[in-house]
Design an enzyme around this catalytic site. Structure first.
Site, PDB file in Angstrom:
ATOM      1  N   PRO A 101       1.183  -1.368   0.269  1.00 50.18           N
ATOM      2  CA  PRO A 101       0.167   0.219  -0.134  1.00 50.18           C
ATOM      3  C   PRO A 101       0.458   1.025  -0.134  1.00 50.18           C
ATOM      4  O   PRO A 101       1.730   0.828   0.853  1.00 50.18           O
ATOM      5  CB  PRO A 101      -0.674   0.045   1.336  1.00 50.18           C
ATOM      6  N   GLU A 102       0.618   2.128  -0.807  1.00 47.54           N
ATOM      7  CA  GLU A 102       1.425   3.189  -1.018  1.00 47.54           C
ATOM      8  C   GLU A 102      -0.218   4.343  -1.318  1.00 47.54           C
ATOM      9  O   GLU A 102      -0.749   3.618  -0.645  1.00 47.54           O
ATOM     10  CB  GLU A 102       1.975   3.580  -2.639  1.00 47.54           C
TER      11      GLU A 102
END
Length: 275
Positions: free
Chosen positions: A2-3
DNA sequence: CGTATCTCCTGCAAGC
DNA sequence: TGCTTGCAGGAGATAC
């Protein structure tokens, strides 16, 4: 996983389901995450009503009236909306119950974390070490522009690619989007941050904003295991120009994409298009 | 203060 | 087929 786009996708998916819902129970199945989660999290959040779901950097914020649950997804964490009766999966570490459904946090690598913090997240001083929000954020300031970037990189003698991933400068940009933004801006990832021309920095600001917005619109990037709380994958992986494309032809010039290692991370770029 | 390196953990794919 | 090895989207801690 997750960015920024994946965390934002998670936030948007959760919001309509849990806004105004009261937490009726919490089960901590495994406290051994990045930092040991203590029972305080459980006690404080119990019986609280969710009044907002926010995002700061790559942190997800479950805001209640007198405190908030701060959730970082690490590398492999994800939230899932599900029936309370659904069978618990391997690596489900935390479950938050509401009246008619529950939220489960699953994280195989256990690099994620939880904290319960008193007060409003928008006033939280613990975020002070975090850099600027690069795209519109309903709850936190986001005035990212050329003047900011020029000043921020003035004394940075590290290569631009790992510098973009430094969360003290700009938040939310991880390995995938740093690679993609540099391709769009035509900047070589090895170029030292303080030696990039103003014209290129202008392109870079535009590229970062563009790639993050596009990725949010696409529901994030699903390479292996990113799944949103409604069990849907993202599709930004279809738009990747360089990430994961070693030896494949550049979409602009057909030269082969190169892979190098910077700061122990894979960097992908086109040596012809990125100078 | 800035920079480089190491580290936590599991799963998976590549290589032998 | 089965084993070993290396690598994966993050970021704090530490040493210089």
């Amino acid at each position: 996983m997750p960015e920024l786009p994946e965390v934002e996708t998670t936030r948007r998916a959760l919001l309509p389901h849990i806004l105004g819902q009261k937490i009726t129970n919490i089960n901590l199945y495994n406290p051994n995450l990045r930092w040991k989660v203590d029972g305080t999290v459980i006690k404080q959040a119990y019986q609280q009503t969710i009044c907002d779901v926010q995002r700061r950097a790559k942190y997800l914020i479950f805001q209640a009236s007198n405190g908030f649950l701060l959730s970082h997804l690490g590398m492999s964490g994800h939230w899932k909306l599900t029936d309370k009766s659904a069978e618990r999966l391997k690596h489900d570490h935390l479950q938050i119950d509401f009246d008619d459904f529950c939220l489960r946090y699953n994280d195989s690598r256990r690099f994620g974390s939880f904290q319960w913090i008193e007060g409003q997240a928008t006033n939280h001083t613990g975020f002070s070490h975090l850099g600027i929000e690069p795209i519109e954020n309903p709850n936190f300031p986001y005035d990212f522009d050329i003047d900011f970037l020029k000043k921020a990189l003035k004394n940075r003698k590290t290569p631009i690619k790992p510098t973009l991933m430094n969360q003290k400068i700009i938040v939310g940009v991880g390995n995938i989007y740093a690679n993609e933004a540099l391709f769009l801006a035509g900047i070589n990832p090895k170029k030292l941050a303080h030696r990039i021309s103003k014209a290129k920095l202008e392109k870079l600001v535009e590229a970062i904003i563009c790639v993050l917005n596009q990725a949010v619109k696409a529901g994030g990037t699903t390479l292996k295991d990113f799944i949103n709380p409604n069990n849907k994958t993202g599709y930004f992986q279809l738009s990747l120009n360089v990430y994961g494309r070693e030896k494949e032809p550049c979409h602009k010039c057909q030269q082969s994409i190169q892979k190098i290692i910077q700061a122990q991370r894979a960097t992908f770029y086109c040596p012809t298009c990125q100078k």
